[in-house]
Design a protein around this motif. Structure first.
Motif, PDB file in Angstrom:
ATOM      1  N   ASN A   3       1.733   2.144  -9.904  1.00  0.00           N
ATOM      2  CA  ASN A   3       0.396   2.065  -9.313  1.00  0.00           C
ATOM      3  C   ASN A   3       0.369   1.005  -8.211  1.00  0.00           C
ATOM      4  O   ASN A   3       0.776  -0.142  -8.436  1.00  0.00           O
ATOM      5  N   ILE A   4      -0.132   1.356  -7.037  1.00  0.00           N
ATOM      6  CA  ILE A   4      -0.228   0.401  -5.939  1.00  0.00           C
ATOM      7  C   ILE A   4      -1.558   0.580  -5.214  1.00  0.00           C
ATOM      8  O   ILE A   4      -2.136   1.669  -5.217  1.00  0.00           O
ATOM      9  N   VAL A   5      -2.056  -0.514  -4.614  1.00  0.00           N
ATOM     10  CA  VAL A   5      -3.228  -0.426  -3.756  1.00  0.00           C
ATOM     11  C   VAL A   5      -2.735   0.054  -2.389  1.00  0.00           C
ATOM     12  O   VAL A   5      -2.034  -0.666  -1.670  1.00  0.00           O
ATOM     13  N   GLU A   6      -3.090   1.261  -2.046  1.00  0.00           N
ATOM     14  CA  GLU A   6      -2.623   1.899  -0.817  1.00  0.00           C
ATOM     15  C   GLU A   6      -3.369   1.388   0.412  1.00  0.00           C
ATOM     16  O   GLU A   6      -2.807   1.227   1.498  1.00  0.00           O
ATOM     17  N   TRP A   7      -4.676   1.137   0.241  1.00  0.00           N
ATOM     18  CA  TRP A   7      -5.524   0.742   1.371  1.00  0.00           C
ATOM     19  C   TRP A   7      -6.769   0.078   0.823  1.00  0.00           C
ATOM     20  O   TRP A   7      -7.231   0.394  -0.286  1.00  0.00           O
ATOM     21  N   CYS A   8      -7.337  -0.857   1.590  1.00  0.00           N
ATOM     22  CA  CYS A   8      -8.581  -1.499   1.145  1.00  0.00           C
ATOM     23  C   CYS A   8      -9.290  -2.144   2.317  1.00  0.00           C
ATOM     24  O   CYS A   8      -8.700  -2.423   3.362  1.00  0.00           O
ATOM     25  N   CYS A  12      -5.798  15.061   2.157  1.00  0.00           N
ATOM     26  CA  CYS A  12      -5.502  14.520   3.491  1.00  0.00           C
ATOM     27  C   CYS A  12      -5.149  13.039   3.355  1.00  0.00           C
ATOM     28  O   CYS A  12      -5.944  12.164   3.748  1.00  0.00           O
ATOM     29  N   PRO A  13      -3.996  12.713   2.796  1.00  0.00           N
ATOM     30  CA  PRO A  13      -3.636  11.308   2.580  1.00  0.00           C
ATOM     31  C   PRO A  13      -3.641  10.523   3.881  1.00  0.00           C
ATOM     32  O   PRO A  13      -3.231  11.010   4.933  1.00  0.00           O
ATOM     33  N   GLY A  14      -4.156   9.298   3.795  1.00  0.00           N
ATOM     34  CA  GLY A  14      -4.122   8.398   4.937  1.00  0.00           C
ATOM     35  C   GLY A  14      -5.295   8.488   5.883  1.00  0.00           C
ATOM     36  O   GLY A  14      -5.369   7.712   6.843  1.00  0.00           O
ATOM     37  N   GLN A  15      -6.225   9.384   5.651  1.00  0.00           N
ATOM     38  CA  GLN A  15      -7.399   9.496   6.520  1.00  0.00           C
ATOM     39  C   GLN A  15      -8.549   8.686   5.910  1.00  0.00           C
ATOM     40  O   GLN A  15      -9.229   9.151   5.000  1.00  0.00           O
ATOM     41  N   TYR A  16      -8.732   7.488   6.429  1.00  0.00           N
ATOM     42  CA  TYR A  16      -9.639   6.524   5.808  1.00  0.00           C
ATOM     43  C   TYR A  16     -10.958   6.337   6.547  1.00  0.00           C
ATOM     44  O   TYR A  16     -11.767   5.506   6.137  1.00  0.00           O
ATOM     45  N   VAL A  62      -8.286   2.326  -2.097  1.00  0.00           N
ATOM     46  CA  VAL A  62      -7.598   3.539  -2.539  1.00  0.00           C
ATOM     47  C   VAL A  62      -6.357   3.108  -3.314  1.00  0.00           C
ATOM     48  O   VAL A  62      -5.558   2.310  -2.812  1.00  0.00           O
ATOM     49  N   VAL A  63      -6.219   3.603  -4.508  1.00  0.00           N
ATOM     50  CA  VAL A  63      -5.052   3.326  -5.350  1.00  0.00           C
ATOM     51  C   VAL A  63      -4.271   4.623  -5.511  1.00  0.00           C
ATOM     52  O   VAL A  63      -4.858   5.689  -5.690  1.00  0.00           O
ATOM     53  N   THR A  64      -2.963   4.522  -5.449  1.00  0.00           N
ATOM     54  CA  THR A  64      -2.128   5.704  -5.604  1.00  0.00           C
ATOM     55  C   THR A  64      -1.007   5.422  -6.582  1.00  0.00           C
ATOM     56  O   THR A  64      -0.632   4.252  -6.793  1.00  0.00           O
TER      57      THR A  64
END
Length: 499
Positions: free
Chosen positions: A135-140, A225-229, A126-128
């Motif tokens: 731009n940053i990689v939020e989660w992977c 729903c940010p952060g729900q992976y 997920v990039v945000t």
């Protein structure tokens, strides 16, 4: 914009409250299918069991699969739905390799695994856009994978002006697909807009289309729903690749096609969301200029396509441009560089482009136009241009080009008539265009091969016309072609130069 197909038989990995420790996220039941946009009689794929992706239909039909190496494989399903013996398309123009390695895209995997085209997802991310950090990689997943630069590849420059997009790109020896969305929010911290991309990496770009629908849903979910992976975690757990610990790191060219390996009733999802389904729109967009692009592709030139966002449809043009150079004659172009699809690029890709001898790519960054050392051909909208003086003559559409385009248009009209009036669904425009250029290329190289092997290896005006070339207007193109492919024949200069 890409038209929506019937709902693809994909897992949704719906976000749910945390289950018991031994449970995984459950797939959302399929929604009622919308009215199909496919012609009557076009076969749709059967659904797959949750967690398994695509399944073979049980009626013994052939399903097309595109290897990321240089061939397309038709896997024939047996009566019980299990894959049968694969049939491999012919190779050509530098795509012939020693027999043991010719059709091995992933060294270390068994041949049966490769023919079945199992899921090969090596990362999900997920990039945000952060108002302070960019731009940053939020989660992977996996957490230790190197995703440097993916934050810019999956969110194209200028994307803040649009609401959604999709992007194909290349990251090292992998290909990626990301879906982008931009949602207005009442937040001063986010400056009124929340922008994210959800994407995946795979060794083969030909499989990425399967997950377009899932990624579109997930990027909307991440915005709301940010952060729900957990859906992405379940997706990766189900689809993650089993790759060898080390590979050659090579990115291969686009697949070639042959009559035996073109599926006459492609899956609707491939027809609509995969680059193979956009050849007709590509040629309609460029018109007669398609013959100019065809020559540059066959000459293995570095082709860069510029367009402002959205960039998804431009990524399709990259793929289609590569397909113009297909040849199915064995042994043709063993020594020429492969025409590699880079898809979307940005300024971070400049070091990689500096070492490429042949590629097709697209960008939203206008600064590339000034960096002429990186490309041979620059395409801005429908304007094809080159700064190379010896290539200037190839920009002109000559009489033979017009004739070829006219024949292509006539064949398309006949096909459309047969589909509309006679209800014929056994052929489609993609087949027609791919075969048209492949047969054109085959005729050229077959003629050159016969002349080169004769007692008098001299090309005449009659040979030129037999190849569908203009004896005068295509002289420069033919000279370049002979040099690039190392074909030793003589030209009758007087005949070619005379009006």
């Amino acid at each position: 914009m890409v038209k929506k197909s019937d709902r693809a038989p994909l897992l949704d990995w719906e976000e749910t409250p945390p289950p018991d420790a031994n449970q995984t996220a459950q797939p959302q039941p399929d929604a009622p299918a919308e009215k199909s946009s496919q012609p009557v009689g076009r076969r749709t794929p059967t659904g797959s069991a949750a967690g398994t992706g695509w399944s073979s239909n049980g009626n013994g039909t052939a399903a097309i699969t595109c290897s990321p190496t240089k061939s397309v494989t038709a896997v024939v399903a047996s009566g019980n739905g299990s894959p049968g013996r694969p049939r491999t398309g012919l190779c050509g123009h530098g795509w012939d390799r020693p027999e043991p390695d010719r059709n091995v895209p992933f060294p270390g995997l068994s041949v049966s695994d490769q023919w079945e085209e199992k899921d090969q997802i090596v990362a999900v991310f997920v990039v945000t856009f952060d108002t302070r950090s960019g731009n940053i990689v939020e989660w992977c997943l996996p957490h230790d994978i190197n995703l440097d630069g993916v934050e810019f590849k999956s969110m194209a420059s200028g994307s803040h002006r649009i609401t959604n997009d999709f992007i194909y790109f290349r990251k090292g020896c992998y290909f990626g697909l990301a879906c982008f969305a931009n949602m207005p929010v009442e937040s001063e911290l986010e400056r009124g807009a929340r922008m994210k991309s959800v994407g995946i990496l795979s060794p083969s770009y030909t499989l990425l289309y399967r997950y377009m629908h899932f990624l579109e849903n997930q990027v909307r979910h991440q915005l709301q729903c940010p952060g729900q992976y957990s859906p992405l975690e379940a997706f990766y757990d189900d689809k993650k690749a089993t790759l060898p610990p080390a590979g050659n790191g090579l990115v291969t060219a686009c697949p070639t096609w042959s009559v035996t390996t073109i599926n006459r009733c492609m899956h609707p999802e491939m027809k609509i969301t995969h680059p193979a389904g956009c050849m007709s729109q590509f040629i309609q967009f460029f018109g007669e200029q398609i013959m100019v692009l065809w020559k540059f592709a066959l000459l293995r030139k570095r082709i860069l396509i510029f367009s402002p966002p959205p960039v998804g449809v431009v990524c399709y043009r990259v793929y289609c441009c590569c397909c113009l150079a297909n040849v199915s004659l064995p042994g043709v172009g063993v020594t020429v560089p492969e025409l590699r699809p880079f898809f979307y690029i940005n300024i971070a890709d400049i070091p990689a482009l500096e070492t490429e001898m042949s590629y097709v790519a697209c960008t939203t960054e206008k600064i590339f136009e000034e960096k002429k050392e990186l490309y041979d051909v620059y395409v801005d909208n429908q304007n094809v241009k080159t700064h190379k003086s010896h290539l200037q003559s190839l920009l002109r559409v000559n009489a033979a080009d017009k004739e070829k385009y006219s024949k292509l248009s006539e064949q398309r009209q006949m096909l459309l008539y047969s589909q509309e009036v006679e209800g014929d669904c056994t052929s489609n425009e993609e087949d027609l265009f791919i075969l048209f250029f492949m047969e054109l290329n085959n005729r050229i190289f077959q003629t050159l091969s016969e002349v080169a092997g004769s007692n008098d290896p001299t090309l005449t005006e009659e040979h030129m016309r037999a190849m569908g070339l203009d004896p005068n207007g295509d002289r420069s193109f033919l000279l370049d072609l002979l040099e690039v492919y190392g074909i030793d024949v003589n030209l009758v200069i007087d005949t070619l130069c005379c009006p």
